[in-house]
Design a protein around this motif. Structure first.
Motif, short mmCIF file in Angstrom:
data_model
loop_
_atom_site.label_atom_id
_atom_site.label_comp_id
_atom_site.label_asym_id
_atom_site.label_seq_id
_atom_site.Cartn_x
_atom_site.Cartn_y
_atom_site.Cartn_z
N MET A 1 0.85 -1.18 0.00
CA MET A 1 0.00 0.00 0.00
C MET A 1 0.89 1.24 0.00
O MET A 1 1.86 1.31 0.72
N LYS A 2 0.52 2.19 -0.82
CA LYS A 2 1.24 3.46 -0.82
C LYS A 2 1.04 4.14 0.53
O LYS A 2 -0.06 4.17 1.06
N ALA A 3 2.11 4.69 1.06
CA ALA A 3 2.09 5.24 2.42
C ALA A 3 1.07 6.34 2.61
O ALA A 3 0.57 6.53 3.71
N ASP A 4 0.72 7.06 1.55
CA ASP A 4 -0.18 8.19 1.72
C ASP A 4 -1.66 7.84 1.50
O ASP A 4 -2.51 8.70 1.51
N LEU A 5 -1.97 6.56 1.33
CA LEU A 5 -3.37 6.14 1.17
C LEU A 5 -3.97 5.82 2.54
O LEU A 5 -3.38 5.11 3.33
N ARG A 6 -5.13 6.35 2.79
CA ARG A 6 -5.80 6.18 4.09
C ARG A 6 -6.24 4.74 4.31
O ARG A 6 -6.80 4.11 3.41
N PHE A 7 -5.97 4.23 5.51
CA PHE A 7 -6.46 2.91 5.92
C PHE A 7 -6.74 2.96 7.41
O PHE A 7 -5.84 3.21 8.21
N ARG A 16 -19.90 -4.17 18.14
CA ARG A 16 -20.67 -5.05 17.26
C ARG A 16 -20.44 -4.76 15.79
O ARG A 16 -21.07 -5.38 14.94
N ALA A 17 -19.57 -3.80 15.46
CA ALA A 17 -19.35 -3.45 14.06
C ALA A 17 -17.89 -3.12 13.80
O ALA A 17 -17.17 -2.66 14.69
N LEU A 18 -17.49 -3.35 12.58
CA LEU A 18 -16.18 -2.92 12.09
C LEU A 18 -16.43 -1.81 11.08
O LEU A 18 -17.35 -1.92 10.26
N THR A 19 -15.60 -0.79 11.12
CA THR A 19 -15.63 0.24 10.10
C THR A 19 -14.24 0.29 9.48
O THR A 19 -13.25 0.45 10.19
N ILE A 20 -14.21 0.10 8.18
CA ILE A 20 -12.95 0.10 7.45
C ILE A 20 -13.01 1.22 6.43
O ILE A 20 -13.88 1.24 5.56
N HIS A 21 -12.08 2.17 6.57
CA HIS A 21 -11.92 3.25 5.60
C HIS A 21 -10.67 2.92 4.80
O HIS A 21 -9.60 2.75 5.39
N ARG A 22 -10.80 2.85 3.47
CA ARG A 22 -9.62 2.53 2.65
C ARG A 22 -9.67 3.37 1.39
O ARG A 22 -10.66 3.38 0.68
N GLU A 23 -8.58 4.08 1.16
CA GLU A 23 -8.46 4.93 -0.01
C GLU A 23 -7.67 4.20 -1.09
O GLU A 23 -6.72 3.47 -0.79
N PHE A 24 -8.08 4.43 -2.35
CA PHE A 24 -7.41 3.81 -3.50
C PHE A 24 -7.01 4.88 -4.50
O PHE A 24 -7.77 5.84 -4.71
N ALA A 25 -5.87 4.69 -5.14
CA ALA A 25 -5.36 5.64 -6.12
C ALA A 25 -5.94 5.32 -7.50
O ALA A 25 -5.23 4.95 -8.43
N ALA A 26 -7.26 5.44 -7.60
CA ALA A 26 -7.96 5.16 -8.86
C ALA A 26 -9.33 5.83 -8.81
O ALA A 26 -9.83 6.16 -7.72
N GLY A 27 -9.93 5.99 -9.97
CA GLY A 27 -11.26 6.58 -10.05
C GLY A 27 -12.34 5.66 -9.51
O GLY A 27 -12.17 4.43 -9.45
N ASP A 120 -15.80 9.79 -4.34
CA ASP A 120 -14.71 10.45 -5.08
C ASP A 120 -13.91 11.33 -4.15
O ASP A 120 -14.49 12.07 -3.34
N GLN A 121 -12.60 11.28 -4.30
CA GLN A 121 -11.69 12.19 -3.59
C GLN A 121 -10.59 12.59 -4.56
O GLN A 121 -9.52 11.98 -4.58
N ALA A 122 -10.91 13.60 -5.39
CA ALA A 122 -9.99 14.05 -6.44
C ALA A 122 -9.67 12.86 -7.35
O ALA A 122 -10.57 12.30 -7.95
N GLU A 123 -8.41 12.45 -7.41
CA GLU A 123 -8.03 11.33 -8.28
C GLU A 123 -7.99 10.01 -7.51
O GLU A 123 -7.38 9.04 -7.97
N ARG A 124 -8.63 10.00 -6.38
CA ARG A 124 -8.68 8.81 -5.54
C ARG A 124 -10.13 8.46 -5.23
O ARG A 124 -11.04 9.25 -5.48
N THR A 125 -10.31 7.29 -4.65
CA THR A 125 -11.63 6.85 -4.21
C THR A 125 -11.51 6.35 -2.78
O THR A 125 -10.61 5.55 -2.47
N LEU A 126 -12.42 6.82 -1.93
CA LEU A 126 -12.49 6.32 -0.56
C LEU A 126 -13.62 5.30 -0.49
O LEU A 126 -14.76 5.60 -0.85
N VAL A 127 -13.28 4.10 -0.04
CA VAL A 127 -14.29 3.06 0.17
C VAL A 127 -14.44 2.90 1.68
O VAL A 127 -13.46 2.64 2.39
N THR A 128 -15.67 3.08 2.16
CA THR A 128 -15.97 2.87 3.57
C THR A 128 -16.87 1.65 3.68
O THR A 128 -17.95 1.62 3.06
N THR A 129 -16.42 0.66 4.43
CA THR A 129 -17.18 -0.56 4.64
C THR A 129 -17.50 -0.66 6.13
O THR A 129 -16.58 -0.64 6.96
N VAL A 130 -18.78 -0.73 6.45
CA VAL A 130 -19.21 -0.94 7.82
C VAL A 130 -19.83 -2.33 7.87
O VAL A 130 -20.76 -2.62 7.11
#
Length: 166
Positions: A1-7, A16-27, A120-130
């Protein structure tokens, strides 16, 4: 993973829940496609060194994805996603569960309800999975099974695939 991508991997809602925030360097469209098309899921949706093999994919509300994670020596771990709602390229909800090869849910294993959102986050995508579980015990069981480590490895594989497809 690139160091500047959010995880972020967070235990929430009274355990009772997991929340995963993960940023990807793609549209967003490409990241969405990698989450919703069997031929792309089979290329990344398992922690290394496992691979993924789709048996059935019907991505629509009421449809399901039945797949196996396969070890290098051929051992299979079957799972199923039952899709509930889909809002194209914005998100979907699904129930996950461990199954047998025929797709029957294993009632002795935790089952989660996933809410997956793509932003969308500029040239990245944030995926949030709960992922919501029936109990704190179910959540602790999946964490003990290596959920964080498995998700980390799996999402790094998605980074690699997105770079190849980019």
């Amino acid at each position: 993973m690139k160091a500047d991508l959010r995880f972020e991997f967070l235990v929430t809602n009274e355990g009772r829940a997991l929340t995963i925030h993960r940023e990807f360097a793609a549209g967003r469209q490409l990241v969405w496609d990698c989450h919703t098309k069997a031929e792309l899921l089979d290329r990344w949706f398992a922690p290394k060194p496992l691979t993924t093999k789709t048996k059935h994919m019907d991505f629509r509300p009421g449809g399901y994805w039945h797949f196996a994670m396969v070890t290098p020596d051929g051992e299979t771990y079957w799972s199923r996603y039952d899709y509930q709602t889909i809002t194209p390229i914005d998100g979907y909800t699904t129930l996950d569960g461990f199954t047998d090869e025929s797709g029957v849910i294993n009632p002795d294993m935790p089952r989660g309800k996933l809410d997956v959102a793509f932003v969308d986050q500029a040239e990245r995508t944030l995926v949030t999975t709960v992922v919501h579980y029936a109990s704190a015990e179910d959540l602790q069981k999946v964490i003990a099974m290596g959920m964080k480590e498995g998700m980390t490895s799996t999402l790094e594989r998605l980074d690699e695939l997105l770079e190849q497809l980019g």
